[in-house]
Design an enzyme around this catalytic site. Sequence first.
Site, PDB file in Angstrom:
ATOM      1  N   GLU A 148      39.032  82.002 -42.515  1.00 24.96           N
ATOM      2  CA  GLU A 148      40.352  82.613 -43.281  1.00 24.96           C
ATOM      3  C   GLU A 148      41.426  81.354 -43.024  1.00 24.96           C
ATOM      4  OE1 GLU A 148      41.359  86.245 -41.202  1.00 24.96           O
ATOM      5  OE2 GLU A 148      39.427  87.035 -41.667  1.00 24.96           O
ATOM      6  N   GLU A 164      31.316  90.924 -43.943  1.00 22.47           N
ATOM      7  CA  GLU A 164      31.928  91.988 -43.352  1.00 22.47           C
ATOM      8  C   GLU A 164      32.083  93.213 -44.109  1.00 22.47           C
ATOM      9  OE1 GLU A 164      35.508  90.401 -41.746  1.00 22.47           O
ATOM     10  OE2 GLU A 164      34.613  88.544 -40.658  1.00 22.47           O
TER      11      GLU A 164
HETATM   12  O1  G3I Z   1      40.608  95.050 -26.182  1.00 16.37           O
HETATM   13  C1  G3I Z   1      41.937  95.997 -26.527  1.00 16.37           C
HETATM   14  C2  G3I Z   1      42.294  96.847 -25.382  1.00 16.37           C
HETATM   15  O2  G3I Z   1      42.229  96.320 -24.344  1.00 16.37           O
HETATM   16  C3  G3I Z   1      43.638  97.445 -25.866  1.00 16.37           C
HETATM   17  O3  G3I Z   1      43.739  98.637 -25.214  1.00 16.37           O
HETATM   18  C4  G3I Z   1      43.678  97.982 -27.467  1.00 16.37           C
HETATM   19  C5  G3I Z   1      45.156  98.392 -27.768  1.00 16.37           C
HETATM   20  O4  G3I Z   1      45.234  98.194 -29.039  1.00 16.37           O
HETATM   21  O5  G3I Z   1      43.461  96.592 -28.159  1.00 16.37           O
HETATM   22  C6  G3I Z   1      42.113  96.219 -27.803  1.00 16.37           C
HETATM   23  O6  G3I Z   1      41.947  94.963 -28.693  1.00 16.37           O
HETATM   24  C7  G3I Z   1      41.739  95.334 -30.164  1.00 16.37           C
HETATM   25  C8  G3I Z   1      40.585  94.467 -30.369  1.00 16.37           C
HETATM   26  O7  G3I Z   1      40.267  94.688 -32.082  1.00 16.37           O
HETATM   27  C9  G3I Z   1      39.360  95.198 -29.877  1.00 16.37           C
HETATM   28  O8  G3I Z   1      39.305  96.526 -30.095  1.00 16.37           O
HETATM   29  C10 G3I Z   1      43.028  94.643 -30.839  1.00 16.37           C
HETATM   30  O9  G3I Z   1      44.311  95.204 -30.700  1.00 16.37           O
HETATM   31  C11 G3I Z   1      42.763  94.659 -32.326  1.00 16.37           C
HETATM   32  O10 G3I Z   1      43.516  93.844 -33.196  1.00 16.37           O
HETATM   33  C12 G3I Z   1      41.169  93.997 -32.652  1.00 16.37           C
HETATM   34  O11 G3I Z   1      41.030  94.262 -33.990  1.00 16.37           O
HETATM   35  C13 G3I Z   1      39.860  93.247 -34.526  1.00 16.37           C
HETATM   36  C14 G3I Z   1      40.621  92.424 -35.430  1.00 16.37           C
HETATM   37  O12 G3I Z   1      39.496  91.636 -35.929  1.00 16.37           O
HETATM   38  C15 G3I Z   1      41.391  91.228 -34.706  1.00 16.37           C
HETATM   39  O13 G3I Z   1      40.556  90.576 -33.920  1.00 16.37           O
HETATM   40  C16 G3I Z   1      38.925  94.090 -34.979  1.00 16.37           C
HETATM   41  O14 G3I Z   1      38.354  94.941 -34.071  1.00 16.37           O
HETATM   42  C17 G3I Z   1      38.031  93.373 -35.752  1.00 16.37           C
HETATM   43  O15 G3I Z   1      37.262  94.105 -36.682  1.00 16.37           O
HETATM   44  C18 G3I Z   1      38.677  92.638 -36.741  1.00 16.37           C
HETATM   45  O16 G3I Z   1      37.563  91.679 -37.220  1.00 16.37           O
HETATM   46  C19 G3I Z   1      38.101  90.618 -38.488  1.00 16.37           C
HETATM   47  C20 G3I Z   1      37.185  89.492 -38.260  1.00 16.37           C
HETATM   48  O17 G3I Z   1      37.250  89.034 -37.089  1.00 16.37           O
HETATM   49  C21 G3I Z   1      37.683  88.606 -39.526  1.00 16.37           C
HETATM   50  N1  G3I Z   1      37.714  89.155 -40.637  1.00 16.37           N
HETATM   51  C22 G3I Z   1      38.646  90.311 -40.777  1.00 16.37           C
HETATM   52  C23 G3I Z   1      38.177  91.244 -39.759  1.00 16.37           C
HETATM   53  C24 G3I Z   1      38.878  92.556 -40.084  1.00 16.37           C
HETATM   54  O18 G3I Z   1      40.181  92.307 -39.707  1.00 16.37           O
END
Ligand code: G3I
Length: 369
Positions: A157, A263
């Site tokens: 991105e 994705e």
């Molecule tokens: O691990 C913490 C947990 O300890 C906490 O309690 C919880 C509370 O919100 O958050 C958890 O972390 C989350 C993490 O996913 C693991 O589940 C984050 O808040 C959340 O923002 C994170 O979201 C991920 C996002 O990327 C940001 O990294 C999504 O699962 C994941 O599907 C998404 O994937 C992205 C690709 O990497 C790049 N392209 C877009 C795609 C969708 O956004």
Amino acid sequence: MSRLDAVVLLLFVWCSTAAARDEPVSVSLTLKDAFKEAFVMGTALPDGGLSAAEWELLTTQFAAVTPENGMKPAALQPEEGRFRWQEADAMVAESVRRGLRVNGHVLIWHEQCPDWFFRRGEADAPRDLVLKRLRDHVAAVAGRYAGQMQSWDVVNEALADGEGFLRDSLWSRSLGEDYVIEAFRAARLADPAAELCYNDYNIESPPKRDKATRLLRLLKEHEALPDAIGIQGHWLLGQVPFDDIETAILAFHAEGVKVMITELDIDVVPRNTQGADISARSDNSTNPFPGSLPPEMEERLARDYARLFTLFAKHRDKISRVTLWGLHDGRSWLNHWPSARTNHALLWDRQLQPKKALNAILQSAEIPE
Ligand code: G3I
């Protein structure tokens, strides 16, 4: 005609007739087998492991995984020089043990990236220091898993959604275009055998497609051309831009790279945001399908997915992998973004039961000559 040819012919006739009657193609046909002559089928692997039933589903249906969060910079190097390998090591080892190809995700991204990369004490870090940290991170991570990874999403991105070429981020502010070039150079050095991929959302839309093409040319000029470009494929029900997707596949392939759909999901809950900018959250609490999806919506989802896979199969000479962003509806990031809601974007439901969309895709799997 040999006995085997006769069996194949019978199966073909049976499948074609079944498809015409809108019936299950075959209970035993799996996604990875249906497309094995065309491209590799993958899915996202969440942190924290899977249940035995989920692993069973995953290994039966998919040949590749992309760890969803556990290999991002914030997960692997939360503080400078303090690497946390344990979970990523376990995910990679388990996947390899189960015979799955692993796509590493992601070496350099502006999200989930700790601030220390860009700071020295209270001040902004100078350019040389940021560059060194980028090279060191890529060398450490890609180097550690060299030999185990099929491919790496090297940069995620980097392109701007609106005006301008590169997204305004701490990476682009610190290093300009060099951050993308240097990330690919460092990844190639650290793991020469892995396929290197530039990964982004909405790059099928004409303005961003042109920027992606420009980026590929820039990388080529600097002898850092990726092996592949990843069209993420976070689309919306009824709004899948089929023509743009086809044009983009052709355009990127013409630049000398393979295309991956990295994705894939189709959001069934209306939202205002296109793409997948995770900072674009809304507090819209609409949750129209808290239980299951109404049959008419299941049909529409099936039609969109089938049409997509027909398109992918048509361009199988250009596409090397198609990865769904989640194993089943309960594992989709779209349950949490852009606000908390119950989503139904994937091919298996929360009980791990196949949805109509899966059958529709399998019926589209008859690869054209
Ligand atoms: O691990 C913490 C947990 O300890 C906490 O309690 C919880 C509370 O919100 O958050 C958890 O972390 C989350 C993490 O996913 C693991 O589940 C984050 O808040 C959340 O923002 C994170 O979201 C991920 C996002 O990327 C940001 O990294 C999504 O699962 C994941 O599907 C998404 O994937 C992205 C690709 O990497 C790049 N392209 C877009 C795609 C969708 O956004």
